[in-house]
Design a protein around this motif. Structure first.
Motif, PDB file in Angstrom:
ATOM      1  N   LEU A   1       0.851  -1.186   0.000  1.00 16.77           N
ATOM      2  CA  LEU A   1       0.000   0.000   0.000  1.00 16.77           C
ATOM      3  C   LEU A   1       0.884   1.232   0.000  1.00 16.77           C
ATOM      4  O   LEU A   1       1.991   1.225   0.553  1.00 16.77           O
TER       5      LEU A   1
ATOM      6  N   HIS B   1       0.784   5.913  -0.989  1.00 19.38           N
ATOM      7  CA  HIS B   1       0.180   7.038  -1.694  1.00 19.38           C
ATOM      8  C   HIS B   1       0.693   7.024  -3.120  1.00 19.38           C
ATOM      9  O   HIS B   1       1.681   6.353  -3.449  1.00 19.38           O
TER      10      HIS B   1
ATOM     11  N   SER C   1      -9.107   4.165  -3.644  1.00 14.90           N
ATOM     12  CA  SER C   1      -8.790   3.707  -2.287  1.00 14.90           C
ATOM     13  C   SER C   1      -9.805   2.695  -1.779  1.00 14.90           C
ATOM     14  O   SER C   1      -9.493   1.874  -0.911  1.00 14.90           O
TER      15      SER C   1
ATOM     16  N   ALA D   1      -8.446  -0.578  -2.674  1.00 12.38           N
ATOM     17  CA  ALA D   1      -7.370  -0.939  -1.746  1.00 12.38           C
ATOM     18  C   ALA D   1      -7.938  -1.429  -0.423  1.00 12.38           C
ATOM     19  O   ALA D   1      -7.441  -2.402   0.163  1.00 12.38           O
ATOM     20  N   GLU D   2      -9.001  -0.763   0.061  1.00  5.15           N
ATOM     21  CA  GLU D   2      -9.569  -1.167   1.347  1.00  5.15           C
ATOM     22  C   GLU D   2     -10.155  -2.570   1.297  1.00  5.15           C
ATOM     23  O   GLU D   2     -10.083  -3.318   2.278  1.00  5.15           O
TER      24      GLU D   2
ATOM     25  N   LEU E   1       3.825  -0.848   3.860  1.00  2.40           N
ATOM     26  CA  LEU E   1       3.433   0.520   3.540  1.00  2.40           C
ATOM     27  C   LEU E   1       4.640   1.219   2.927  1.00  2.40           C
ATOM     28  O   LEU E   1       5.675   1.368   3.572  1.00  2.40           O
TER      29      LEU E   1
ATOM     30  N   HIS F   1      -2.593  10.937   2.289  1.00  4.96           N
ATOM     31  CA  HIS F   1      -3.145   9.621   1.983  1.00  4.96           C
ATOM     32  C   HIS F   1      -2.397   8.525   2.736  1.00  4.96           C
ATOM     33  O   HIS F   1      -2.971   7.478   3.042  1.00  4.96           O
ATOM     34  N   THR F   2      -1.111   8.778   3.042  1.00  3.36           N
ATOM     35  CA  THR F   2      -0.365   7.820   3.879  1.00  3.36           C
ATOM     36  C   THR F   2      -1.041   7.670   5.230  1.00  3.36           C
ATOM     37  O   THR F   2      -1.195   6.556   5.741  1.00  3.36           O
TER      38      THR F   2
ATOM     39  N   LEU G   1      -4.222   5.611   4.932  1.00  4.55           N
ATOM     40  CA  LEU G   1      -3.912   4.183   4.877  1.00  4.55           C
ATOM     41  C   LEU G   1      -3.470   3.663   6.238  1.00  4.55           C
ATOM     42  O   LEU G   1      -3.845   2.560   6.642  1.00  4.55           O
TER      43      LEU G   1
END
Length: 863
Positions: A19, A21, A92, A95-96, A107, A118-119, A122
């Motif tokens: 994951l 940004h 996103s 991604a979730e 990460l 966005h980091t 996450l």
């Protein structure tokens, strides 16, 4: 099936997700991991459009990941399924959906950009899903803030972020700070074992960090070794279970159900069972595919921990649990924009609806809806890039050239204080009554359901039915007809009839009770907010701040990063949607805007929005708040505000008055001006610490202020207006100080100008842009200078232009600034301009002359 057992050994399979940004180098890292592990013969690149996991043509063209993909990564004794997730904020939600199957996450953080908004989104998601995290700081071969600054920013995420490339002694010391047991072992001189570190990683007390460059394969081996040694090895039960996280279709159109086996084993031709809105179903797993990039191998069996795609299943959905596995929780991230689908002339709307329903199977967050009265199709998206990809998928898969209307904001509603709603439904031979307590929930909490009703009053089955009706759909509010959220709904009591009550009766009573409670409560309209980061050239800071204030943004004072000024804060999505184009225009392409969804907060312009929507709750006949009672064998309707007089049950609890809690984004207060009580307390602290009269810095209470009304300053022959932030960012020493503490830099400039005024004897007016939306503007008399804080939506440039126009009519006025456009306007008003460099020379000369005078004075006293 669900009862078949398998003999999978715990810990043989690990699912690891990547994951990041956008533009952090996540796909490049996946390429490097696969290459170093021997899975690839050739190292692909995103910019060369040949990355192994960029299997979609749109991904290759745009250079971003759009769909999550997996690859098989063998690491000695463990088989890793590596899942690459989208990094762009528009995707996103994709991604979730993968988080539910991850055993560990990697990460990826860009070493040039550091921790981004966005980091943090996450990071919070990984915390919400309780997933252990490894960190890889990428692009360390490029210029950036430096390793120490990056390490400090990681510590802000969590103190457990430990550099595993540091010397052993340093690493052992930091590990000891994460656990009492580890501290005891450290004091006894025992180093941490791999098993102990893995346990700390599993409990999210330690987050191992590595630094490197994926493109140059630097640090990749160390990350692979760290995954092998420290990644948690989950244990699985022998009873079959699986978690569905994705629905897709292969190039031939076959429906694929991507799932992770969470217990036992899955075999070809096994019968899988589930339930949906149509009822229970049973289907056979026709084929098990182990995908790695675009290719796959067929398997006869997938053990616990394995991830595969199953064909032959037609009624599965993302988030569904099979066997012993429960369904996944509702996703945290939700779309914030609503679009109308515009079809070509003559194209059948219901055919288009079926096409979109198929895409909704793959992305449930599309929320495709059909508006029958208007005969329109609407769907929900996260942003413009997702819209463009959806257009392309409709064209390539179905040949549909669809367009979209302008996006509108998806608002939500909640309530300010508790309320009790009563719903009664009693037409002839029907009966149900429901009492609900509605309470405001925490921001982002969604709808929470509970029951305080005794089973002696209402049978458990009826209670479950009421709660299931509340959970089965979104409920419109009464302000704008938008879905309600952040609401805790508690069943207080209810009543059924032994003979006449049917299931549908409680559905009617429940919805009417909820609606009546909302009508009685004070509702609040919520809108989505972004967390933003705005990077600007120094000469554009004033314009940027004025724009943000106009957009009702809340933000911190500007921060200097190299030659760039950075503004960070929160802003309504509705206000900043198209700002990127304006930014590119006035910064000539040197500005940069990053936005990440923060959540829903009270609407900044509620009256205007409600006026545009024009919703009338009384005209919404599909969602009545009135109740139906029976008298003399016939039902009659009772208006919602009269129901309490007719209700059959006594409500066991009334809402008690509670203090209102605002959930609006926090606006920063100025550190220079607190309340009178705070100033008095500060003064007392100074006295206790240093004694009476021992301090020299003036306290805030000794500084006079007045509202910023008419431009009235002390009479003088000469005025000097100083553009505060322009000078502050132009002088190297103040710019460096501002990078650490902007308040200190601002105070230092005020002191410098006080000394300057004392020597030159001109009237000095220092002008700063206002920061806070609630700032009304004021003038502060600081020693012998005036410090102006401009009004909301007024920049320092605008104020100085007005001041020069007024003051230069019969006085000499000079303005210290390096703003080219401002200099032209100043000259047009008859004022004189002084560049930041020239003004610095004047200040230094004044300081030299002051020092010389003091030296002569001391010499004279000596003799």
């Amino acid at each position: 099936m669900g009862e078949r057992t398998g003999g999978a050994t715990a810990g043989q399979h690990i699912c690891a997700g990547l994951l990041a940004h956008v533009d952090a180098g996540k796909t490049t890292l996946s390429e490097a991991l696969l290459y170093k592990a021997g899975c690839l013969r050739k190292l692909g690149r995103v910019d060369h459009r040949d990355a192994f996991l960029d299997t979609d043509e749109a991904e290759r063209e745009r250079g971003i990941t759009i769909f999550s993909k997996q690859a098989l990564l063998p690491l000695q004794d463990v088989q890793v399924t590596l899942v690459d997730t989208p990094g762009h904020v528009d995707f996103s939600a994709e991604a979730e959906r993968t988080l539910q199957i991850l055993d560990v996450a990697v990460l990826v953080i860009s070493g040039t950009d550091g921790v981004q908004g966005h980091t943090r989104t996450l990071w919070n998601l990984l915390k919400e899903y309780d997933i252990p995290v490894f960190l890889f700081v990428n692009k360390m071969d490029l210029p950036g803030p430096g390793r120490k600054a990056l390490a400090d920013s990681l510590k802000q995420l969590d103190a457990g972020c430990i550099d595993f490339t540091a010397p052993d002694a340093q690493r052992e010391e930091e590990l000891a700070m994460c656990s009492e047991q580890r501290m005891e072992a450290y004091l006894e001189g025992r180093a941490a074992t791999d098993e102990e570190i893995a346990a700390l990683v599993r409990s999210r007390k330690v987050f191992p960090c590595w630094y490197g460059s994926a493109l140059k394969l630097d640090g990749v081996d160390a990350l692979l070794e760290g995954l092998r040694r420290f990644a948690p090895r989950p244990e699985y039960p022998h009873t079959f279970g699986a978690s569905v996280y994705k629905i897709a279709r292969d190039p031939q159109g076959a429906r694929l159900t991507f799932l992770k086996v969470t217990g036992g084993a899955l075999h070809v031709r096994d019968t899988l069972c589930g339930e949906d809105e149509q009822g229970q179903w049973q289907e056979k797993a026709a084929q098990l595919r182990l995908y790695s990039g675009a290719g796959f191998t067929a398997a006869d069996e997938v053990p616990a921990g394995g991830v595969c795609a199953v064909t032959g299943l037609t009624r599965t959905r993302p988030g569904q649990g099979l066997g012993h596995q429960p369904d996944a929780a509702a996703p945290v991230l939700q779309p914030v924009l609503n679009y109308q689908v515009l079809l070509p002339d003559g194209f059948d709307a219901h055919t288009a609806l079926q096409m979109l329903r198929q895409l909704q199977e793959e992305d449930p967050q599309l929320h495709v809806t059909w508006n029958e009265p208007l005969r329109q199709i609407h769907l929900q998206l996260m942003g413009q890039v997702q819209l463009e990809i959806l257009q392309r998928r409709l064209r390539e898969r179905f040949g549909l050239e669809a367009s979209f209307g302008p996006g509108s904001i998806l608002y939500r509603e909640t309530i300010k204080a508790p309320s009790v709603g009563v719903g009664h439904f009693e037409p002839l031979r029907h009966y149900a009554e429901v009492h609900l307590l509605l309470e405001p929930g925490a921001p982002g909490s969604g709808i929470q359901l509970d029951s305080r009703c005794s089973e002696d009053v209402l049978d458990r089955n009826w209670q479950r039915l009421i709660l299931s009706h509340l959970a089965e759909c979104e409920h419109p509010g009464v302000l704008a007809g938008m879905p309600v959220t952040d609401l805790r709904i508690t069943l207080l009591t209810g009543k059924a009839h032994l003979k006449h009550t049917e299931g549908g009766d409680f559905r009617q009573a429940t919805f009417r009770a909820l609606r009546q409670g909302l009508r009685k409560a004070e509702s609040v309209l919520l809108e989505p907010y972004y967390t933003f980061r705005l990077e600007l050239p120094p000469d554009a800071v004033g314009r940027g701040m004025a724009d943000l204030q106009r957009m009702s943004a809340s933000f911190a004072p500007p921060r200097q990063e190299g030659e760039t000024a950075v503004l960070e804060g929160t802003v309504p999505v509705a206000e900043i949607q198209d700002y990127a184009r304006q930014l590119a225009g006035y910064t000539h392409g040197h500005g940069r805007l990053q936005c990440t969804l923060k959540g829903y907060f009270p609407c900044h312009d509620q009256p205007q929005v409600l006026g545009r929507i024009g919703y009338d709750p009384d005209a919404d006949t599909d969602h009545p708040a009135d109740s139906v009672f029976c008298s003399h064998g016939a039902g009659f309707v009772v208006k919602w505000n009269e129901v309490d007089k007719y209700q059959h049950l006594v409500t066991p609890l009334r809402p008690s008055a509670q203090p209102e809690q605002s959930s609006a984004p926090v606006r920063r207060a100025s550190a220079a001006r607190g309340s009178a009580e705070e100033e008095k307390e500060l003064e007392e602290i100074f006295r206790r610490t240093y004694g009476e009269g021992k301090w020299t810095t003036p306290l805030p209470s000794q500084v006079t202020t007045r509202p910023l009304g008419a431009m009235v300053f002390e009479a003088a022959d000469e005025y000097l207006l100083v553009d505060g932030y322009n000078i502050l960012f132009a002088w190297d020493d103040l710019k460096e100080l501002a990078r650490q503490n902007l308040d200190a830099a601002r105070q230092s400039l005020m002191d410098i100008l006080s000394n300057y005024q004392g020597f030159r004897q001109c009237a000095v007016i220092l002008v700063f842009d206002a920061y806070k939306v609630h700032h009304t503007g004021e003038v502060m008399r600081y020693h012998n200078i005036d410090v102006v804080y401009t009004k909301e939506a007024e920049t320092a440039d605008m104020y100085i232009e007005q001041a020069t126009y007024k003051l230069s009519k019969n006085r000499r006025v000079r303005v210290a600034t390096s703003d080219g456009m401002e200099q032209l306007i100043i000259l047009g008003h008859g004022a004189l301009r002084v560049s930041a460099r020239t003004f610095r020379q004047e200040v230094e000369q004044a300081n030299s002359e002051i020092a010389a005078i003091i030296q002569r004075h001391n010499s004279a006293n000596k003799w």
